[in-house]
Design a protein around this motif. Structure first.
Motif, PDB file in Angstrom:
ATOM      1  N   LYS A  43      12.194  12.159  86.577  1.00  0.00           N
ATOM      2  CA  LYS A  43      12.550  13.424  85.944  1.00  0.00           C
ATOM      3  C   LYS A  43      12.499  14.549  86.975  1.00  0.00           C
ATOM      4  O   LYS A  43      11.590  14.602  87.799  1.00  0.00           O
ATOM      5  CB  LYS A  43      11.577  13.766  84.809  1.00  0.00           C
ATOM      6  N   VAL A  44      13.482  15.434  86.916  1.00  0.00           N
ATOM      7  CA  VAL A  44      13.478  16.645  87.739  1.00  0.00           C
ATOM      8  C   VAL A  44      13.757  17.824  86.815  1.00  0.00           C
ATOM      9  O   VAL A  44      14.413  17.681  85.784  1.00  0.00           O
ATOM     10  CB  VAL A  44      14.533  16.580  88.864  1.00  0.00           C
ATOM     11  N   TYR A  45      13.241  18.985  87.184  1.00  0.00           N
ATOM     12  CA  TYR A  45      13.308  20.131  86.284  1.00  0.00           C
ATOM     13  C   TYR A  45      13.984  21.322  86.946  1.00  0.00           C
ATOM     14  O   TYR A  45      13.785  21.588  88.137  1.00  0.00           O
ATOM     15  CB  TYR A  45      11.899  20.549  85.852  1.00  0.00           C
ATOM     16  N   SER A  46      14.762  22.047  86.161  1.00  0.00           N
ATOM     17  CA  SER A  46      15.322  23.303  86.644  1.00  0.00           C
ATOM     18  C   SER A  46      14.262  24.392  86.557  1.00  0.00           C
ATOM     19  O   SER A  46      13.250  24.243  85.863  1.00  0.00           O
ATOM     20  CB  SER A  46      16.539  23.711  85.802  1.00  0.00           C
ATOM     21  N   MET A  47      14.483  25.485  87.276  1.00  0.00           N
ATOM     22  CA  MET A  47      13.612  26.639  87.147  1.00  0.00           C
ATOM     23  C   MET A  47      13.790  27.229  85.746  1.00  0.00           C
ATOM     24  O   MET A  47      14.914  27.472  85.314  1.00  0.00           O
ATOM     25  CB  MET A  47      13.976  27.691  88.194  1.00  0.00           C
ATOM     26  N   PRO A  48      12.712  27.451  85.001  1.00  0.00           N
ATOM     27  CA  PRO A  48      12.854  28.047  83.665  1.00  0.00           C
ATOM     28  C   PRO A  48      13.478  29.439  83.743  1.00  0.00           C
ATOM     29  O   PRO A  48      13.175  30.214  84.647  1.00  0.00           O
ATOM     30  CB  PRO A  48      11.407  28.123  83.159  1.00  0.00           C
ATOM     31  N   LEU A  49      14.349  29.731  82.798  1.00  0.00           N
ATOM     32  CA  LEU A  49      14.968  31.051  82.697  1.00  0.00           C
ATOM     33  C   LEU A  49      14.586  31.675  81.358  1.00  0.00           C
ATOM     34  O   LEU A  49      14.401  30.967  80.363  1.00  0.00           O
ATOM     35  CB  LEU A  49      16.486  30.949  82.812  1.00  0.00           C
ATOM     36  N   CYS A  50      14.496  32.998  81.345  1.00  0.00           N
ATOM     37  CA  CYS A  50      14.034  33.707  80.150  1.00  0.00           C
ATOM     38  C   CYS A  50      15.038  34.775  79.738  1.00  0.00           C
ATOM     39  O   CYS A  50      15.725  35.355  80.580  1.00  0.00           O
ATOM     40  CB  CYS A  50      12.678  34.361  80.409  1.00  0.00           C
ATOM     41  N   PHE A  51      15.087  35.049  78.448  1.00  0.00           N
ATOM     42  CA  PHE A  51      15.961  36.091  77.923  1.00  0.00           C
ATOM     43  C   PHE A  51      15.353  36.622  76.636  1.00  0.00           C
ATOM     44  O   PHE A  51      14.366  36.078  76.126  1.00  0.00           O
ATOM     45  CB  PHE A  51      17.374  35.552  77.667  1.00  0.00           C
ATOM     46  N   LYS A  52      15.953  37.677  76.117  1.00  0.00           N
ATOM     47  CA  LYS A  52      15.469  38.222  74.852  1.00  0.00           C
ATOM     48  C   LYS A  52      16.628  38.422  73.889  1.00  0.00           C
ATOM     49  O   LYS A  52      17.771  38.634  74.293  1.00  0.00           O
ATOM     50  CB  LYS A  52      14.723  39.540  75.062  1.00  0.00           C
ATOM     51  N   ILE A  53      16.310  38.313  72.627  1.00  0.00           N
ATOM     52  CA  ILE A  53      17.255  38.597  71.548  1.00  0.00           C
ATOM     53  C   ILE A  53      16.818  39.899  70.901  1.00  0.00           C
ATOM     54  O   ILE A  53      15.650  40.050  70.530  1.00  0.00           O
ATOM     55  CB  ILE A  53      17.259  37.475  70.487  1.00  0.00           C
ATOM     56  N   GLU A  54      17.739  40.843  70.792  1.00  0.00           N
ATOM     57  CA  GLU A  54      17.429  42.104  70.126  1.00  0.00           C
ATOM     58  C   GLU A  54      18.146  42.160  68.788  1.00  0.00           C
ATOM     59  O   GLU A  54      19.186  41.533  68.590  1.00  0.00           O
ATOM     60  CB  GLU A  54      17.830  43.293  70.999  1.00  0.00           C
ATOM     61  N   ASP A  55      17.596  42.905  67.894  1.00  0.00           N
ATOM     62  CA  ASP A  55      18.145  43.004  66.543  1.00  0.00           C
ATOM     63  C   ASP A  55      19.500  43.712  66.553  1.00  0.00           C
ATOM     64  O   ASP A  55      19.757  44.593  67.376  1.00  0.00           O
ATOM     65  CB  ASP A  55      17.164  43.775  65.663  1.00  0.00           C
ATOM     66  N   LEU A  56      20.380  43.295  65.644  1.00  0.00           N
ATOM     67  CA  LEU A  56      21.673  43.938  65.423  1.00  0.00           C
ATOM     68  C   LEU A  56      22.556  43.949  66.665  1.00  0.00           C
ATOM     69  O   LEU A  56      23.228  44.927  66.970  1.00  0.00           O
ATOM     70  CB  LEU A  56      21.473  45.379  64.925  1.00  0.00           C
ATOM     71  N   SER A  57      22.576  42.834  67.411  1.00  0.00           N
ATOM     72  CA  SER A  57      23.400  42.785  68.612  1.00  0.00           C
ATOM     73  C   SER A  57      24.894  42.889  68.273  1.00  0.00           C
ATOM     74  O   SER A  57      25.670  43.428  69.052  1.00  0.00           O
ATOM     75  CB  SER A  57      23.127  41.498  69.387  1.00  0.00           C
ATOM     76  N   SER A  58      25.302  42.389  67.098  1.00  0.00           N
ATOM     77  CA  SER A  58      26.712  42.470  66.707  1.00  0.00           C
ATOM     78  C   SER A  58      27.135  43.922  66.497  1.00  0.00           C
ATOM     79  O   SER A  58      28.218  44.339  66.907  1.00  0.00           O
ATOM     80  CB  SER A  58      26.947  41.669  65.426  1.00  0.00           C
ATOM     81  N   ASP A  59      26.269  44.710  65.849  1.00  0.00           N
ATOM     82  CA  ASP A  59      26.566  46.127  65.661  1.00  0.00           C
ATOM     83  C   ASP A  59      26.627  46.856  66.999  1.00  0.00           C
ATOM     84  O   ASP A  59      27.418  47.782  67.181  1.00  0.00           O
ATOM     85  CB  ASP A  59      25.501  46.776  64.772  1.00  0.00           C
ATOM     86  N   GLU A  60      25.773  46.434  67.933  1.00  0.00           N
ATOM     87  CA  GLU A  60      25.782  47.049  69.254  1.00  0.00           C
ATOM     88  C   GLU A  60      27.110  46.788  69.956  1.00  0.00           C
ATOM     89  O   GLU A  60      27.685  47.674  70.596  1.00  0.00           O
ATOM     90  CB  GLU A  60      24.617  46.491  70.084  1.00  0.00           C
ATOM     91  N   ILE A  61      27.627  45.570  69.822  1.00  0.00           N
ATOM     92  CA  ILE A  61      28.918  45.236  70.433  1.00  0.00           C
ATOM     93  C   ILE A  61      30.032  46.085  69.829  1.00  0.00           C
ATOM     94  O   ILE A  61      30.878  46.631  70.540  1.00  0.00           O
ATOM     95  CB  ILE A  61      29.221  43.732  70.247  1.00  0.00           C
ATOM     96  N   LEU A  62      30.035  46.222  68.499  1.00  0.00           N
ATOM     97  CA  LEU A  62      31.063  47.029  67.842  1.00  0.00           C
ATOM     98  C   LEU A  62      30.969  48.485  68.284  1.00  0.00           C
ATOM     99  O   LEU A  62      31.990  49.151  68.495  1.00  0.00           O
ATOM    100  CB  LEU A  62      30.924  46.923  66.326  1.00  0.00           C
ATOM    101  N   ARG A  63      29.755  48.990  68.451  1.00  0.00           N
ATOM    102  CA  ARG A  63      29.585  50.377  68.891  1.00  0.00           C
ATOM    103  C   ARG A  63      30.182  50.582  70.285  1.00  0.00           C
ATOM    104  O   ARG A  63      30.849  51.583  70.556  1.00  0.00           O
ATOM    105  CB  ARG A  63      28.098  50.732  68.910  1.00  0.00           C
ATOM    106  N   ILE A  64      29.969  49.608  71.164  1.00  0.00           N
ATOM    107  CA  ILE A  64      30.491  49.707  72.527  1.00  0.00           C
ATOM    108  C   ILE A  64      32.019  49.662  72.524  1.00  0.00           C
ATOM    109  O   ILE A  64      32.688  50.450  73.204  1.00  0.00           O
ATOM    110  CB  ILE A  64      29.930  48.563  73.394  1.00  0.00           C
ATOM    111  N   ILE A  65      32.575  48.746  71.728  1.00  0.00           N
ATOM    112  CA  ILE A  65      34.035  48.631  71.662  1.00  0.00           C
ATOM    113  C   ILE A  65      34.647  49.910  71.085  1.00  0.00           C
ATOM    114  O   ILE A  65      35.670  50.405  71.564  1.00  0.00           O
ATOM    115  CB  ILE A  65      34.440  47.410  70.807  1.00  0.00           C
ATOM    116  N   THR A  66      34.004  50.447  70.044  1.00  0.00           N
ATOM    117  CA  THR A  66      34.502  51.678  69.424  1.00  0.00           C
ATOM    118  C   THR A  66      34.498  52.828  70.421  1.00  0.00           C
ATOM    119  O   THR A  66      35.432  53.642  70.463  1.00  0.00           O
ATOM    120  CB  THR A  66      33.643  52.044  68.200  1.00  0.00           C
ATOM    121  N   LYS A  67      33.458  52.897  71.237  1.00  0.00           N
ATOM    122  CA  LYS A  67      33.368  53.963  72.236  1.00  0.00           C
ATOM    123  C   LYS A  67      34.514  53.870  73.228  1.00  0.00           C
ATOM    124  O   LYS A  67      35.027  54.892  73.703  1.00  0.00           O
ATOM    125  CB  LYS A  67      32.024  53.872  72.966  1.00  0.00           C
ATOM    126  N   LYS A  68      34.951  52.645  73.527  1.00  0.00           N
ATOM    127  CA  LYS A  68      36.026  52.459  74.493  1.00  0.00           C
ATOM    128  C   LYS A  68      37.403  52.640  73.865  1.00  0.00           C
ATOM    129  O   LYS A  68      38.288  53.285  74.442  1.00  0.00           O
ATOM    130  CB  LYS A  68      35.921  51.061  75.113  1.00  0.00           C
TER     131      LYS A  68
END
Length: 323
Positions: free
Chosen positions: A247-272
């Motif tokens: 067995k060999v392992y990759s370096m662990p990677l981390c991220f976060k999920i924030e609430d209402l990411s879909s609304d955030e995307i729509l807000r960005i698109i609307t601004k553009k």
């Protein structure tokens, strides 16, 4: 006389796994749960005295990482054992840790990957008398970082300990490697004081196997979307050898999920595009449901990457389609 010597140095993973030295284990020494050394101090003087411990990671006789403890008392004829977790206690609390290397290329690699690159290093500890600054004892341990593991995670995420990036609630995981098969493991980061191995073992939320030619995994849409929080993932590669499966392992990677990411995307698109854009009006009138993926030229990108690209003043949207 004071004797300072090592009891155990454990910088390796499972048998046949390349040595990986996480810088976060040193920068946050005592908080990561990685017991990669053990110091035994036998104090054979009849008077109480005050000391501190300097520690270094060196390469080619140049300091790469330096640090020291706050002053502490040694009592007459006291025997103590110090491990990384000791440095998170009141008695041996860390006062200063720095990535100090003057080698620019080495420093860039450390800061970008979160670990020491391939090469030969020395781990050194010094017991220093506080009043006179005399080094009364020291111990050095040479170690080697071997070649990179044959499997590497690509996205999403950053190395453990780095500032987290935000992704959508149904992320697409990608990796690369030369193995006979792969396994992805995703875990919830409940406590950053735990090591990546401990988090993936105790707080695993998904594990899935793949064939040798698969290098992408879309978080299943039939699953409930990942809830807001911090996550870690890693790929295990399986290599067939004459003596069995390694067995060999990759370096662990981390991220976060924030609430209402879909609304955030729509807000960005609307601004553009503007509120009067035909697609924006249709989305607001008829409603929408996020697929959980943001694609650029058919490749998945994070919300941060999307924002950086779409909000640039020189970026013009040629076409927008509902899908």
């Amino acid at each position: 006389m004071v004797l300072l010597f090592i009891g155990v140095v454990n910088m390796s993973g499972v048998c046949n796994i390349p040595h990986i030295f996480w810088v976060s284990d040193v920068i946050n020494i005592g908080k990561r749960g990685s017991e990669f050394f053990s110091l035994n101090i036998e104090y054979r003087e009849s008077q109480t005295d005050q000391f501190h411990i300097n520690f270094f990671v060196k390469k080619d006789n140049v300091n790469v990482i330096t640090g020291k403890t706050e002053p502490f008392i040694l009592n007459p004829y006291e025997n103590i054992t110090i491990t990384p977790s000791s440095f998170n206690t009141e008695r041996f609390r860390i006062q200063d840790v720095e990535i100090e290397t003057s080698i620019d290329t080495l420093k860039r690699i450390i800061l970008s990957t979160g670990r020491l690159p391939q090469g030969n290093y020395i781990l050194r500890f010094e017991l220093v008398r506080e009043v006179s600054s005399e080094i009364v004892a020291y111990w050095e341990c040479p170690f080697e970082i071997v070649e990179e593991t044959p499997v590497e995670g690509i996205s999403p995420g950053v190395p453990f300990g780095a500032p987290l990036v935000t992704v959508n609630e149904n992320p697409v995981f990608t990796w690369t490697g030369k193995c006979d098969s792969f396994r992805i493991t995703i875990g919830l980061i409940v406590n950053f004081d735990l090591s990546p191995d401990e988090i993936l073992e105790k707080y695993k939320i998904l594990e899935k196997d793949f064939s040798k030619n698969t290098f992408m995994f879309s978080y299943p849409r039939e699953f409930p979307p990942l809830t807001p929080g911090n996550y870690i993932w890693r790929v295990t590669g399986f290599l067939k050898t004459t003596s069995g499966i390694n067995k060999v392992y990759s370096m662990p990677l981390c991220f976060k999920i924030e609430d209402l990411s879909s609304d955030e995307i729509l807000r960005i698109i609307t601004k553009k595009l503007g509120n009067n854009n035909e697609i924006i009006r249709e989305l607001k009138e008829k409603g929408y449901k996020s697929t959980g993926s943001i694609l650029l030229d058919s490749k998945p990108i994070t919300i941060e990457e999307f924002k950086r690209i779409i909000l640039k003043t020189d970026v013009k949207v040629k076409e927008a389609r509902l899908k």
